[in-house]
Design a protein around this motif. Sequence first.
Motif, PDB file in Angstrom:
ATOM      1  N   THR A 180       0.833  -1.197   0.000  1.00 45.10           N
ATOM      2  CA  THR A 180       0.000   0.000   0.000  1.00 45.10           C
ATOM      3  C   THR A 180       0.868   1.248   0.000  1.00 45.10           C
ATOM      4  O   THR A 180       0.623   2.212  -0.742  1.00 45.10           O
ATOM      5  CB  THR A 180      -0.944   0.006   1.214  1.00 45.10           C
ATOM      6  N   SER A 184       1.014   3.627  -3.311  1.00 39.06           N
ATOM      7  CA  SER A 184       0.540   5.003  -3.138  1.00 39.06           C
ATOM      8  C   SER A 184       1.610   6.004  -3.552  1.00 39.06           C
ATOM      9  O   SER A 184       1.302   7.081  -4.073  1.00 39.06           O
ATOM     10  CB  SER A 184       0.111   5.249  -1.683  1.00 39.06           C
ATOM     11  N   ILE A 237      -5.125   3.653   1.008  1.00 42.43           N
ATOM     12  CA  ILE A 237      -4.272   3.936  -0.144  1.00 42.43           C
ATOM     13  C   ILE A 237      -4.738   5.198  -0.866  1.00 42.43           C
ATOM     14  O   ILE A 237      -3.924   5.971  -1.388  1.00 42.43           O
ATOM     15  CB  ILE A 237      -4.205   2.732  -1.116  1.00 42.43           C
ATOM     16  N   LYS A 241      -2.153   8.426  -1.238  1.00 42.32           N
ATOM     17  CA  LYS A 241      -1.707   8.968  -2.528  1.00 42.32           C
ATOM     18  C   LYS A 241      -1.982  10.475  -2.621  1.00 42.32           C
ATOM     19  O   LYS A 241      -1.165  11.216  -3.183  1.00 42.32           O
ATOM     20  CB  LYS A 241      -2.334   8.213  -3.700  1.00 42.32           C
TER      21      LYS A 241
END
Length: 253
Positions: A180, A184, A237, A241
Amino acid sequence: MLKLSGVIITFNEERNIEKCLQSLVNVVDEIVVVDSNSTDNTKKICERYNVNFITQEFLGYIEQKNFALDQASYNHIISLDGDEALSEELQKSILTLKTNWNFDGYYTNRFNNFCGQWIKYSDWYPNKKLRVFDRRKAEWKGLNPHDNVQLYDESAQIGHLNGDILHWTYRTYDEMDKKTDYFSTIAAKAYYDNHKTAPIIKLLWNPSWAFFKAFFLRLGFLDGLNGFRICYQTGKITYLKYLKLRKLYRAIS
């Protein structure tokens, strides 16, 4: 009779690659493996099968998969990752295409295994993917790491095959957490390169909506504790991001 190329990209896939190859060997007319300098037994396992094994430094998910398409001998493609395999039903469905290919590409459902459990709900099933296609009419596109096959012509005809792509994802929560964080970071960089913005509303709303949709609307709660964990990670996630994208903009300003 139409001929098929099975195309796979790999990096340290000794855990799953044999299942992938076994599912393809009686279906396709060649198997192409493009490997990103694996340090495990991936190459040794592939050498047990009649594959065209090519080493290529990783170019990015989209770029690597398009490179792999160019290495195939035939235009009709089955594209898999090293941790995926064709179910027996999907193998039979694909074999019929050799004498009855009617569309520009074909969707298949992907069935994901998480920590030993096959996940039936949330956004993880049926998880429709376009993985059987004519490469003259399609390519890998999207934003890394969220790649997908797209047909050039919007009026292209797409069929749907019975059976599943079986996908072995994470064995542990810790493995999922690490991926993750990794994915990301890639997504934030891709967003930045494409001039996407990260206002505070996206940072707060998008992760909450991603969790709510997967857990409640897509019935993720029916997969129990692992279902909750998957839906939580879906929100996480999304949050990471956008958080990392904001940090990229701050670093440049």
